[in-house]
Design a protein around this motif. Sequence first.
Motif, PDB file in Angstrom:
ATOM      1  N   LEU A  42       0.830  -1.196   0.000  1.00  0.00           N
ATOM      2  CA  LEU A  42       0.000   0.000   0.000  1.00  0.00           C
ATOM      3  C   LEU A  42       0.869   1.252   0.000  1.00  0.00           C
ATOM      4  O   LEU A  42       0.628   2.204  -0.758  1.00  0.00           O
ATOM      5  N   GLY A  43       1.900   1.264   0.822  1.00  0.00           N
ATOM      6  CA  GLY A  43       2.816   2.402   0.858  1.00  0.00           C
ATOM      7  C   GLY A  43       3.510   2.631  -0.478  1.00  0.00           C
ATOM      8  O   GLY A  43       3.661   3.769  -0.930  1.00  0.00           O
ATOM      9  N   GLN A  44       3.901   1.545  -1.124  1.00  0.00           N
ATOM     10  CA  GLN A  44       4.543   1.664  -2.435  1.00  0.00           C
ATOM     11  C   GLN A  44       3.569   2.201  -3.482  1.00  0.00           C
ATOM     12  O   GLN A  44       3.952   3.013  -4.334  1.00  0.00           O
ATOM     13  N   ALA A  45       2.314   1.778  -3.404  1.00  0.00           N
ATOM     14  CA  ALA A  45       1.304   2.272  -4.339  1.00  0.00           C
ATOM     15  C   ALA A  45       1.064   3.763  -4.150  1.00  0.00           C
ATOM     16  O   ALA A  45       0.922   4.506  -5.126  1.00  0.00           O
ATOM     17  N   VAL A  46       1.056   4.214  -2.900  1.00  0.00           N
ATOM     18  CA  VAL A  46       0.875   5.640  -2.621  1.00  0.00           C
ATOM     19  C   VAL A  46       2.063   6.431  -3.172  1.00  0.00           C
ATOM     20  O   VAL A  46       1.885   7.498  -3.775  1.00  0.00           O
ATOM     21  N   GLU A  47       3.255   5.914  -3.000  1.00  0.00           N
ATOM     22  CA  GLU A  47       4.449   6.596  -3.522  1.00  0.00           C
ATOM     23  C   GLU A  47       4.365   6.773  -5.037  1.00  0.00           C
ATOM     24  O   GLU A  47       4.736   7.813  -5.568  1.00  0.00           O
ATOM     25  N   ARG A  48       3.872   5.735  -5.732  1.00  0.00           N
ATOM     26  CA  ARG A  48       3.765   5.802  -7.194  1.00  0.00           C
ATOM     27  C   ARG A  48       2.628   6.716  -7.644  1.00  0.00           C
ATOM     28  O   ARG A  48       2.755   7.418  -8.643  1.00  0.00           O
ATOM     29  N   ALA A  49       1.532   6.704  -6.928  1.00  0.00           N
ATOM     30  CA  ALA A  49       0.330   7.405  -7.377  1.00  0.00           C
ATOM     31  C   ALA A  49       0.328   8.903  -7.063  1.00  0.00           C
ATOM     32  O   ALA A  49      -0.334   9.670  -7.753  1.00  0.00           O
ATOM     33  N   PHE A  50       1.056   9.318  -6.032  1.00  0.00           N
ATOM     34  CA  PHE A  50       1.019  10.710  -5.602  1.00  0.00           C
ATOM     35  C   PHE A  50       2.427  11.308  -5.648  1.00  0.00           C
ATOM     36  O   PHE A  50       3.219  11.120  -4.733  1.00  0.00           O
ATOM     37  N   GLU A  51       2.696  12.034  -6.707  1.00  0.00           N
ATOM     38  CA  GLU A  51       4.012  12.666  -6.845  1.00  0.00           C
ATOM     39  C   GLU A  51       4.150  13.881  -5.953  1.00  0.00           C
ATOM     40  O   GLU A  51       5.234  14.166  -5.459  1.00  0.00           O
ATOM     41  N   PRO A  75       4.218  15.923  -2.739  1.00  0.00           N
ATOM     42  CA  PRO A  75       4.436  15.532  -1.344  1.00  0.00           C
ATOM     43  C   PRO A  75       3.252  15.835  -0.424  1.00  0.00           C
ATOM     44  O   PRO A  75       2.961  15.054   0.482  1.00  0.00           O
ATOM     45  N   ASP A  76       2.556  16.939  -0.665  1.00  0.00           N
ATOM     46  CA  ASP A  76       1.414  17.274   0.192  1.00  0.00           C
ATOM     47  C   ASP A  76       0.278  16.278   0.001  1.00  0.00           C
ATOM     48  O   ASP A  76      -0.337  15.821   0.964  1.00  0.00           O
ATOM     49  N   ARG A  77       0.007  15.943  -1.238  1.00  0.00           N
ATOM     50  CA  ARG A  77      -1.055  14.967  -1.511  1.00  0.00           C
ATOM     51  C   ARG A  77      -0.659  13.575  -1.008  1.00  0.00           C
ATOM     52  O   ARG A  77      -1.487  12.816  -0.522  1.00  0.00           O
ATOM     53  N   ARG A  78       0.618  13.249  -1.138  1.00  0.00           N
ATOM     54  CA  ARG A  78       1.102  11.960  -0.641  1.00  0.00           C
ATOM     55  C   ARG A  78       0.928  11.872   0.874  1.00  0.00           C
ATOM     56  O   ARG A  78       0.488  10.842   1.398  1.00  0.00           O
ATOM     57  N   ALA A  79       1.220  12.963   1.573  1.00  0.00           N
ATOM     58  CA  ALA A  79       1.066  12.977   3.027  1.00  0.00           C
ATOM     59  C   ALA A  79      -0.384  12.738   3.426  1.00  0.00           C
ATOM     60  O   ALA A  79      -0.667  12.000   4.380  1.00  0.00           O
TER      61      ALA A  79
END
Length: 55
Positions: free
Chosen positions: A24-33, A35-39
């Motif tokens: 799940l963490g890896q998918a979030v890293e790929r999907a949200f470039e 940083p604010d949206r990733r957080a």
Amino acid sequence: MPEGLLEALPPGQHPPVRAELTLLGQAVERAFEDPDRRAIAQQADFQGIGGVRRP
């Protein structure tokens, strides 16, 4: 929810849950470039509606 499973399950069942959390963490890293949206995406959603929990 997956984090709650770690508290509820016996230690012997933690490895598959941890593996899913890693994926799940890896998918979030790929999907949200951005940083604010990733957080935001990395925050737990206890209500299941995509909102941010406020104190």
